[in-house]
Write an enzyme that holds these catalytic residues in place. Sequence first.
Site, PDB file in Angstrom:
ATOM      1  N   LYS A  17       0.849  -1.212   0.000  1.00  0.00           N
ATOM      2  CA  LYS A  17       0.000   0.000   0.000  1.00  0.00           C
ATOM      3  C   LYS A  17       0.879   1.256   0.000  1.00  0.00           C
ATOM      4  CE  LYS A  17      -1.926  -1.213   3.921  1.00  0.00           C
ATOM      5  NZ  LYS A  17      -1.199  -2.467   4.209  1.00  0.00           N
ATOM      6  N   ARG A  92      -9.613   0.258   8.923  1.00  0.00           N
ATOM      7  CA  ARG A  92      -9.107  -1.094   9.172  1.00  0.00           C
ATOM      8  C   ARG A  92     -10.103  -1.950   9.930  1.00  0.00           C
ATOM      9  NH1 ARG A  92      -3.399   0.318   8.915  1.00  0.00           N
ATOM     10  NH2 ARG A  92      -2.131  -1.548   8.992  1.00  0.00           N
ATOM     11  N   ARG A 131      11.996  -5.495   5.152  1.00  0.00           N
ATOM     12  CA  ARG A 131      11.767  -4.080   4.813  1.00  0.00           C
ATOM     13  C   ARG A 131      12.724  -3.164   5.568  1.00  0.00           C
ATOM     14  NH1 ARG A 131       5.883  -1.760   5.330  1.00  0.00           N
ATOM     15  NH2 ARG A 131       6.065  -2.706   7.397  1.00  0.00           N
ATOM     16  N   ARG A 164      11.612  -1.250  11.040  1.00  0.00           N
ATOM     17  CA  ARG A 164      10.499  -0.879  11.920  1.00  0.00           C
ATOM     18  C   ARG A 164      10.376  -1.889  13.061  1.00  0.00           C
ATOM     19  NH1 ARG A 164       5.370   0.315   8.050  1.00  0.00           N
ATOM     20  NH2 ARG A 164       4.337  -0.814   9.736  1.00  0.00           N
ATOM     21  N   ARG A 175       0.229  -9.214  13.219  1.00  0.00           N
ATOM     22  CA  ARG A 175      -0.454  -8.220  12.381  1.00  0.00           C
ATOM     23  C   ARG A 175      -1.293  -8.899  11.310  1.00  0.00           C
ATOM     24  NH1 ARG A 175       4.663  -5.236  10.679  1.00  0.00           N
ATOM     25  NH2 ARG A 175       3.383  -4.019   9.250  1.00  0.00           N
TER      26      ARG A 175
END
Length: 217
Positions: A17, A92, A131, A164, A175
Amino acid sequence: MIAKTKMVLLGPPGAGKGTASELLLKDVQLAHVSTGDIFRAEMKNGTELGKLAKSYIDAGKLVPDEVVAGMVASTLNGEACKDGFVLDGFPRTVRQAELLEEELAKSGRTLDAVVLFDAPEELLLQRLTARLTCRKCGLNFNKIFGKPKVEGVCDHCGGELYQRSDDSMETAVNRLKVYNEQTAPLIEFYTRKNLLFTVDASLPKAEVYAAFLKALN
Ligand code: AP5
Ligand code: MG
């Protein structure tokens, strides 16, 4: 370039996203509203909201609906969102989607499109745990799928790249579980409203972006 300018980007963590938003905003001038980015900025500044958000984010849980919706409402009513917006990571939950609808209705607006970025879980976990994010400008890189030119340094602004805190395997798994339980019901919610477009987010970035643009026309 695009016909639909009031959009929601939906999809599991790691689907792309943020990456799709980065590409779109290079081509089109729209407001980018990423609730995750807003929370990370608040956390960096050590605000009360940041401290509250951190306790949820580090556990891979969702920040309470009313907190997030209130934060987005003030942004949506600002000048920057007048000509359109990319809601990245909001709503969400079905409750957040209802609150969004109510807020937009106050100014006679409705959504034009909800784009679902869809990819298998195994790939999502691989992307998330590899990431790298820029501390300064927030741009995303990846140890496997998109290395920076110089290790540890952002190509765009020279900022430091970091992992992160919620991109550990344990939190990423949580998640995904939270996504399946609380966010996935939005697929049906928006399908019923005839707003949902699905993009195969497992493809290379350029192909995902092309499909995304097609959904917006
Ligand atoms: P948020 O920051 O929104 O995280 P997320 O939804 O978990 O999504 P991600 O940012 O992890 O993934 P993405 O889809 O943006 O993927 P990206 O483009 O980076 O939220 C964080 C937390 O904040 C939440 O867990 C929650 O606690 C809280 N929060 C936020 N909003 C909330 C809300 N509305 N309500 C309640 N709580 C909320 O891509 C991932 C990686 O893959 C990158 O490294 C990228 O380079 C790479 N990649 C992307 N696309 C491709 C591709 N096509 N091919 C190869 N690599 C790719
Ligand atoms: Mg993101």
